[in-house]
Design a protein around this motif. Structure first.
Motif, PDB file in Angstrom:
ATOM      1  N   LYS A   1     -37.655 -22.287  15.370  1.00  0.00           N
ATOM      2  CA  LYS A   1     -37.629 -20.868  15.030  1.00  0.00           C
ATOM      3  C   LYS A   1     -36.674 -20.548  13.881  1.00  0.00           C
ATOM      4  CE  LYS A   1     -40.523 -19.474  18.155  1.00  0.00           C
ATOM      5  NZ  LYS A   1     -40.949 -20.843  18.547  1.00  0.00           N
ATOM      6  N   ASP A   2     -36.263 -21.537  13.116  1.00  0.00           N
ATOM      7  CA  ASP A   2     -35.350 -21.261  12.010  1.00  0.00           C
ATOM      8  C   ASP A   2     -35.690 -22.136  10.818  1.00  0.00           C
ATOM      9  OD1 ASP A   2     -34.474 -23.720  12.918  1.00  0.00           O
ATOM     10  OD2 ASP A   2     -32.409 -23.094  13.296  1.00  0.00           O
ATOM     11  N   ALA A   3     -34.970 -21.932   9.712  1.00  0.00           N
ATOM     12  CA  ALA A   3     -35.237 -22.648   8.467  1.00  0.00           C
ATOM     13  C   ALA A   3     -33.963 -22.711   7.648  1.00  0.00           C
ATOM     14  CB  ALA A   3     -36.353 -21.962   7.673  1.00  0.00           C
ATOM     15  N   GLN A   4     -33.988 -23.524   6.613  1.00  0.00           N
ATOM     16  CA  GLN A   4     -32.908 -23.579   5.636  1.00  0.00           C
ATOM     17  C   GLN A   4     -33.511 -23.464   4.239  1.00  0.00           C
ATOM     18  OE1 GLN A   4     -31.053 -27.242   4.392  1.00  0.00           O
ATOM     19  NE2 GLN A   4     -32.474 -28.515   5.582  1.00  0.00           N
ATOM     20  N   ALA A   5     -32.672 -23.166   3.256  1.00  0.00           N
ATOM     21  CA  ALA A   5     -33.101 -23.088   1.855  1.00  0.00           C
ATOM     22  C   ALA A   5     -32.502 -24.260   1.086  1.00  0.00           C
ATOM     23  CB  ALA A   5     -32.663 -21.769   1.233  1.00  0.00           C
ATOM     24  N   MET A   6     -33.306 -24.847   0.177  1.00  0.00           N
ATOM     25  CA  MET A   6     -32.844 -25.956  -0.658  1.00  0.00           C
ATOM     26  C   MET A   6     -33.291 -25.723  -2.099  1.00  0.00           C
ATOM     27  SD  MET A   6     -33.489 -29.325   1.810  1.00  0.00           S
ATOM     28  CE  MET A   6     -35.285 -29.295   1.669  1.00  0.00           C
ATOM     29  N   TRP A   7     -32.478 -26.175  -3.046  1.00  0.00           N
ATOM     30  CA  TRP A   7     -32.833 -26.083  -4.461  1.00  0.00           C
ATOM     31  C   TRP A   7     -32.931 -27.482  -5.038  1.00  0.00           C
ATOM     32  CZ3 TRP A   7     -29.105 -27.791  -8.080  1.00  0.00           C
ATOM     33  CH2 TRP A   7     -27.807 -27.963  -7.582  1.00  0.00           C
TER      34      TRP A   7
ATOM     35  N   ARG B   1     -31.274 -30.129  -2.741  1.00  0.00           N
ATOM     36  CA  ARG B   1     -29.892 -29.921  -2.290  1.00  0.00           C
ATOM     37  C   ARG B   1     -29.850 -28.766  -1.290  1.00  0.00           C
ATOM     38  NH1 ARG B   1     -26.100 -32.998  -4.681  1.00  0.00           N
ATOM     39  NH2 ARG B   1     -26.587 -33.921  -6.729  1.00  0.00           N
ATOM     40  N   MET B   2     -29.091 -28.970  -0.233  1.00  0.00           N
ATOM     41  CA  MET B   2     -29.041 -28.029   0.883  1.00  0.00           C
ATOM     42  C   MET B   2     -27.932 -26.998   0.664  1.00  0.00           C
ATOM     43  SD  MET B   2     -29.462 -30.796   3.987  1.00  0.00           S
ATOM     44  CE  MET B   2     -28.175 -31.861   3.293  1.00  0.00           C
ATOM     45  N   VAL B   3     -28.290 -25.733   0.727  1.00  0.00           N
ATOM     46  CA  VAL B   3     -27.321 -24.653   0.577  1.00  0.00           C
ATOM     47  C   VAL B   3     -26.425 -24.594   1.814  1.00  0.00           C
ATOM     48  CG1 VAL B   3     -27.075 -22.145   0.452  1.00  0.00           C
ATOM     49  CG2 VAL B   3     -28.779 -23.312  -0.965  1.00  0.00           C
ATOM     50  N   ASP B   4     -25.118 -24.434   1.591  1.00  0.00           N
ATOM     51  CA  ASP B   4     -24.153 -24.279   2.690  1.00  0.00           C
ATOM     52  C   ASP B   4     -24.266 -25.406   3.710  1.00  0.00           C
ATOM     53  OD1 ASP B   4     -23.096 -21.914   1.637  1.00  0.00           O
ATOM     54  OD2 ASP B   4     -24.612 -20.679   2.652  1.00  0.00           O
ATOM     55  N   GLY B   5     -24.432 -26.626   3.205  1.00  0.00           N
ATOM     56  CA  GLY B   5     -24.470 -27.774   4.102  1.00  0.00           C
ATOM     57  C   GLY B   5     -25.679 -27.837   5.003  1.00  0.00           C
ATOM     58  N   GLY B   6     -26.744 -27.122   4.638  1.00  0.00           N
ATOM     59  CA  GLY B   6     -27.950 -27.133   5.464  1.00  0.00           C
ATOM     60  C   GLY B   6     -27.944 -26.079   6.554  1.00  0.00           C
ATOM     61  N   GLN B   7     -27.107 -25.049   6.389  1.00  0.00           N
ATOM     62  CA  GLN B   7     -27.030 -23.999   7.406  1.00  0.00           C
ATOM     63  C   GLN B   7     -28.404 -23.389   7.653  1.00  0.00           C
ATOM     64  OE1 GLN B   7     -24.233 -20.889   6.532  1.00  0.00           O
ATOM     65  NE2 GLN B   7     -24.754 -19.680   8.335  1.00  0.00           N
ATOM     66  N   ARG B   8     -28.696 -23.139   8.941  1.00  0.00           N
ATOM     67  CA  ARG B   8     -30.012 -22.683   9.342  1.00  0.00           C
ATOM     68  C   ARG B   8     -29.966 -21.200   9.707  1.00  0.00           C
ATOM     69  NH1 ARG B   8     -33.215 -26.767   9.639  1.00  0.00           N
ATOM     70  NH2 ARG B   8     -34.793 -25.705  10.889  1.00  0.00           N
ATOM     71  N   HIS B   9     -31.117 -20.537   9.523  1.00  0.00           N
ATOM     72  CA  HIS B   9     -31.182 -19.099   9.769  1.00  0.00           C
ATOM     73  C   HIS B   9     -32.448 -18.770  10.541  1.00  0.00           C
ATOM     74  CE1 HIS B   9     -27.871 -18.398   6.927  1.00  0.00           C
ATOM     75  NE2 HIS B   9     -28.464 -19.300   6.172  1.00  0.00           N
ATOM     76  N   ILE B  10     -32.309 -17.934  11.567  1.00  0.00           N
ATOM     77  CA  ILE B  10     -33.469 -17.397  12.257  1.00  0.00           C
ATOM     78  C   ILE B  10     -33.919 -16.125  11.542  1.00  0.00           C
ATOM     79  CG2 ILE B  10     -32.774 -18.394  14.468  1.00  0.00           C
ATOM     80  CD1 ILE B  10     -31.829 -15.620  15.315  1.00  0.00           C
ATOM     81  N   PHE B  11     -35.039 -15.579  11.973  1.00  0.00           N
ATOM     82  CA  PHE B  11     -35.589 -14.379  11.350  1.00  0.00           C
ATOM     83  C   PHE B  11     -34.566 -13.243  11.384  1.00  0.00           C
ATOM     84  CE2 PHE B  11     -37.907 -10.344  11.643  1.00  0.00           C
ATOM     85  CZ  PHE B  11     -38.690 -10.427  10.484  1.00  0.00           C
ATOM     86  N   GLY B  12     -34.406 -12.580  10.243  1.00  0.00           N
ATOM     87  CA  GLY B  12     -33.504 -11.450  10.145  1.00  0.00           C
ATOM     88  C   GLY B  12     -32.066 -11.806   9.866  1.00  0.00           C
ATOM     89  N   LYS B  13     -31.760 -13.094   9.675  1.00  0.00           N
ATOM     90  CA  LYS B  13     -30.370 -13.509   9.504  1.00  0.00           C
ATOM     91  C   LYS B  13     -30.081 -14.168   8.153  1.00  0.00           C
ATOM     92  CE  LYS B  13     -28.715 -12.102  13.439  1.00  0.00           C
ATOM     93  NZ  LYS B  13     -28.052 -13.014  14.376  1.00  0.00           N
ATOM     94  N   TRP B  14     -31.009 -14.078   7.195  1.00  0.00           N
ATOM     95  CA  TRP B  14     -30.687 -14.606   5.870  1.00  0.00           C
ATOM     96  C   TRP B  14     -29.614 -13.719   5.220  1.00  0.00           C
ATOM     97  CZ3 TRP B  14     -32.476 -19.244   4.695  1.00  0.00           C
ATOM     98  CH2 TRP B  14     -33.686 -19.678   5.245  1.00  0.00           C
ATOM     99  N   PRO B  15     -28.604 -14.311   4.586  1.00  0.00           N
ATOM    100  CA  PRO B  15     -27.619 -13.488   3.874  1.00  0.00           C
ATOM    101  C   PRO B  15     -28.257 -12.834   2.655  1.00  0.00           C
ATOM    102  CG  PRO B  15     -27.205 -15.820   3.471  1.00  0.00           C
ATOM    103  CD  PRO B  15     -28.270 -15.749   4.528  1.00  0.00           C
ATOM    104  N   PRO B  16     -27.802 -11.645   2.235  1.00  0.00           N
ATOM    105  CA  PRO B  16     -28.513 -10.884   1.202  1.00  0.00           C
ATOM    106  C   PRO B  16     -28.262 -11.346  -0.229  1.00  0.00           C
ATOM    107  CG  PRO B  16     -26.611  -9.663   1.975  1.00  0.00           C
ATOM    108  CD  PRO B  16     -26.707 -10.880   2.850  1.00  0.00           C
ATOM    109  N   GLU B  17     -27.286 -12.227  -0.466  1.00  0.00           N
ATOM    110  CA  GLU B  17     -26.985 -12.653  -1.831  1.00  0.00           C
ATOM    111  C   GLU B  17     -28.192 -13.325  -2.480  1.00  0.00           C
ATOM    112  OE1 GLU B  17     -23.481 -11.986   0.446  1.00  0.00           O
ATOM    113  OE2 GLU B  17     -25.104 -13.441   0.788  1.00  0.00           O
TER     114      GLU B  17
END
Length: 625
Positions: free
Chosen positions: A557-563, A580-596
């Motif tokens: 139920k979660d995902a990470q972002a990579m560039w 490359r994994m953002v923030d060490g591969g930190q994972r986010h569930i729906f509604g919890k992505w940071p807005p930056e």
């Protein structure tokens, strides 16, 4: 073609296949495996230990004095809700309704009404203290500890279940070979049933070696309430829909299993096996990547998947785009497009062989429109999906599309799943070079290192992927490796990575389901146990948040972002390039992505993800049939 020597085999009376290696070109040079991210169940599993019709208890008997009691959380929770928890779909536990397809003479007898508390005391399991509390094993994703069970388990509570045994079939691809392996080459038989309880023999293939060890691990470490899991491997006889159904019929008649895990499907029609088994009441577990939720809901309580459904993936992808990309300047574009107001282009496949990709695109587009009013200036399709190298397809469609996108000033290309290799070089060759930013929805292949390195590297330097894949780096630090080594110190590392780790998520999901079901084992009790798992976020980038929403039968139920960094390096690739994994591969569930915005998250110190499934990418466009 030689076949591997395997223990206690039951040959099936069908024609054998020949020259299978040519039919499976990607598998000739690397071992077959559907490798997904390593992790499941980071939350504290709730444990129905009694008959599911009763109020759920934390443990059937008090634990031993030297093992502190595990504090459960069901006291503060209602039972998880599912569309099918209260009836329908399948019998088992308190549910007496029977699938229409299950013949009356195939039904298990009802359990005898034995008074509770009668039965032989069971040996204590050695649970482990972890950062998540006392759990069944050292893996923090295993269920909370149930060290003891004493009493009546209900006996034959469902087909394939007795008071002492749970029958399980692993369905694997047959008639192929894999190389290199620890033995040089592994040859897999066709139409053969292998009993994993049989003694080891010489020249066994890596899947037999590691699956036998896994069954010992789960039998020794998980609470199965006086029962023992008995495993078999059934090797397929072919790839057509009819052959998959014939395989299922043979496996069912020979074993009558409680559950099955299917890893076959490289030659197509893998779902035919799964559906046949479900029609006969067999519970299916497995890494069915990119299936719609309806795939699982067609047989409620009998279909379970580790990867997210395509609706879950699309929801996380759209959430990321709407939170971090929409209504912000194109900070990831290059040239004249840099920091312009975003204009969107859409890429997807028109390949009829990939209907799930089309459904994923439709779902993502719908959510993007509804949530943040994203519309597209232009769209581009590609005819053949899945090729890492495509020397036979006329690339003019890609050249024309990139020229149109450039002319319209499209800054941001959204690509909700799929593999194609002509768009990125066409963008680079446009005069002047077309330099948009790219946002992919990870699908298990386009988010791997092996796929990214075959793209034009200057174009892909502006690419991002939103992926359910977890952090993967050194094999020795992986959860699956550490747990496997607790039961087998002899297998080669290559076998642990290519075989053992590819099965771990599916096996762990299945055995977790058996444990949280409690003694009265059946589809309904598993359904109740899984849907009682609370929605807890993962704090470990190696593991995914896993819980089951109402009407939902998939885990992640979660995902990470990579560039993408063209200069990064992963061990599985000779050429440079990595995600490359953002923030060490930190994972986010729906509604919890940071807005930056995405580029604000990037750091040159971001680690490369070693996740790579390039061995499963079709490298031979001429063999599309």
């Amino acid at each position: 073609m030689a076949t591997a020597v395997v223990p206690t085999v039951t040959p099936v009376d069908t024609e054998s296949r020949s020259d299978a290696a040519r039919r499976y070109p990607p598998l000739v040079f690397l071992v077959v495996a559907v490798i997904l991210a390593l992790a499941v169940l980071p939350s504290a599993l709730t444990l129905p230990q009694s008959n599911p019709t009763q109020t759920v208890e934390i443990a059937p008997v008090p634990p031993d004095d030297d093992i502190p009691p595990q504090q459960g959380n069901l006291a503060s929770l209602e039972l998880g809700s599912s569309e099918s928890v209260e009836g329908g779909g399948a019998l088992g536990g308190n549910d007496a309704q029977v699938p229409e397809e299950l013949a009356p003479d195939e039904l298990p007898p009802p359990p005898e009404a034995t008074p509770p508390g009668q039965g032989k005391p069971k040996t204590a399991l050695k649970c482990a203290q972890t950062s998540q509390g006392l759990r069944q094993t050292e893996d923090i994703t295993s269920p909370p500890c149930v060290a003891y069970f004493e009493g009546d388990n209900g006996g034959a509570t469902y087909q394939g279940v007795t008071a002492k045994e749970i029958k399980i079939v692993i369905y694997a691809e047959g008639g192929i070979f894999s190389t290199p392996t620890a033995r040089g080459t592994d040859n897999f038989p066709s139409n053969v049933l292998v009993d994993l309880d049989a003694p080891p023999q010489a020249n066994e293939t890596g899947d037999v070696i590691t699956l036998r060890a896994w069954f010992k691990y789960f039998n020794d470490r998980y609470q199965l309430y006086g029962r023992r899991a008995h495993g078999w491997i059934y090797y397929s006889g072919g790839g057509t829909q009819q052959q998959r159904q014939a395989d299922a019929a043979q496996a069912y008649s020979l074993v009558k299993p409680f559950a099955t895990i299917s890893t076959a499907g490289y030659d197509g029609s893998g779902d035919a096996y799964i559906k046949y088994m479900a029609q006969r009441g067999v519970i299916n577990f497995g890494s069915q990547q990119g299936r719609p939720g309806e795939f699982f809901r067609q047989f409620p309580k009998l279909m379970w998947g580790y990867p997210p459904s395509l609706e879950q993936q699309a929801k996380l992808y759209a959430d990321y785009i709407c939170t971090k990309v929409a209504n912000k300047p194109a900070d990831g574009a290059g040239g004249a497009l840099a920091n312009k107001p975003r204009k969107y282009g859409l890429i997807y496949t028109s390949d009829a062989n990939y209907p799930n990709l089309a459904a994923a695109k439709d779902e993502a587009v719908k959510l993007l429109r509804e949530r943040c009013n994203i519309t597209f200036e232009d769209e581009a399709t590609y005819p053949n999906n899945g090729f890492a190298i495509d020397p036979v397809t006329d690339p003019s469609y890609a050249q024309q599309a990139m020229a149109r996108f450039a002319q319209k000033g499209i800054t941001t290309v959204l690509w909700p799943g799929g593999i194609e290799v002509n768009f990125s070089p066409s963008a680079a060759r446009t005069v002047p070079a077309y330099q948009p930013e790219w946002f992919l929805m990870g699908d298990g292949q386009n988010d791997s290192a092996g796929y990214a390195v075959v793209q034009d590297q200057s174009t892909w330097s502006r690419a991002w992927v939103v992926t359910p894949q977890t952090k993967f780096q050194d094999l020795e630090t992986e959860v699956c490796y550490q747990q496997y080594r607790s039961v087998d110190q002899q297998a080669q590392d290559s076998d642990v990575q290519n075989y053992a780790c590819s099965y771990y998520n599916d096996l762990r999901q299945m055995f977790s389901g058996i444990q949280v079901a409690g003694p009265r084992l059946g589809p309904t009790s598993i359904d109740r146990g899984f849907h009682a798992i609370p929605a807890v976020e993962s704090t470990d980038p190696r593991v995914a948040a896993c819980y089951y929403e109402p009407g939902d039968y998939t885990c992640v139920k979660d995902a990470q972002a990579m560039w993408y960094d063209p200069n990064g390096q992963v061990g599985s690739q000779q050429q440079p390039g990595c995600w490359r994994m953002v923030d060490g591969g930190q994972r986010h569930i729906f509604g919890k992505w940071p807005p930056e915005p995405p580029n604000a998250d990037k750091s040159p110190d971001d680690e490369c993800n070693e996740y790579d499934t390039s061995q499963n990418v079709n490298n031979d466009p001429e063999n599309t049939s």
